[in-house]
Design a protein around this motif. Structure first.
Motif, short mmCIF file in Angstrom:
data_model
loop_
_atom_site.label_atom_id
_atom_site.label_comp_id
_atom_site.label_asym_id
_atom_site.label_seq_id
_atom_site.Cartn_x
_atom_site.Cartn_y
_atom_site.Cartn_z
N VAL A 20 0.85 -1.20 0.00
CA VAL A 20 0.00 0.00 0.00
C VAL A 20 0.88 1.25 0.00
O VAL A 20 0.65 2.18 -0.78
CB VAL A 20 -0.97 -0.01 1.21
N GLU A 37 -6.80 -1.41 -5.51
CA GLU A 37 -6.73 -2.28 -4.32
C GLU A 37 -6.73 -3.75 -4.74
O GLU A 37 -5.99 -4.56 -4.20
CB GLU A 37 -7.90 -1.97 -3.39
N GLU A 41 -3.88 -6.59 -3.96
CA GLU A 41 -4.15 -7.87 -3.31
C GLU A 41 -3.64 -9.02 -4.16
O GLU A 41 -3.07 -9.98 -3.64
CB GLU A 41 -5.64 -8.00 -3.01
#
Length: 168
Positions: A20, A37, A41
């Motif tokens: 992040v 996002e 992941e």
């Protein structure tokens, strides 16, 4: 930061926060920009899977200096100009840049790949206009082989320097 030596630590489930942080615009300027996002992941799962494979397949590491996580470095298998080689890439968080940590981590990674890997060469492909990454390559002992057109991320071509370290 304390004076403990720099270490590279295999990527772990709890390291997602570092992805992040590395996804900030200042960190992705030469990499095609921030990812979603979902992409982060997916990347985290790939990093965990690579680090669970046999050591010669490559590894993703968290860089720890002075007891703090300061960035990442990795190596992975690829074919470059008909040769089976390793490729490497790294990223140091902005607040830790300019201290020589990436070059130290690259030295540690070269030693690890030479000890655990099976391929003769390790390449890095920083953009020709990414002065800091090119300086890391020089300081870590890579030899500049010239410029190449390089695709990263997929679909985006740019001119990169081809730096190579001999592992065996």
């Amino acid at each position: 930061m304390d004076a403990s030596p720099l270490r590279i630590v295999p990527w772990a489930e709890d390291d997602f926060w570092l992805l992040v942080r590395k996804n900030e615009p200042v960190m992705t300027e030469h990499l095609g920009g921030p990812e979603t996002e979902a992409k982060l992941e997916e990347r985290h799962r790939r990093y965990l899977a690579l680090s669970a494979r046999e050591p010669e397949a490559g590894r993703v590491f968290r860089i720890v200096a002075g007891g703090e996580s300061v960035g990442t470095i990795a190596f992975w298998e690829r074919v470059w100009k008909d040769e089976e080689v390793y490729e490497t890439g790294w990223g140091i968080l902005p607040e830790f840049q300019g201290r020589g940590l990436a070059a130290q981590a690259a030295h540690a990674l070269i030693a690890h790949a030479a000890s655990h890997g099976t391929r003769r060469h390790l390449h890095a492909f920083p953009s020709v206009d990414h002065g800091a990454s090119n300086a890391v390559c020089r300081k870590a002992g890579f030899v500049l082989r010239g410029e190449s057109e390089f695709e990263y991320p997929p679909g985006q071509w740019h001119t990169s320097n081809d730096w190579r370290a001999v592992l065996r």
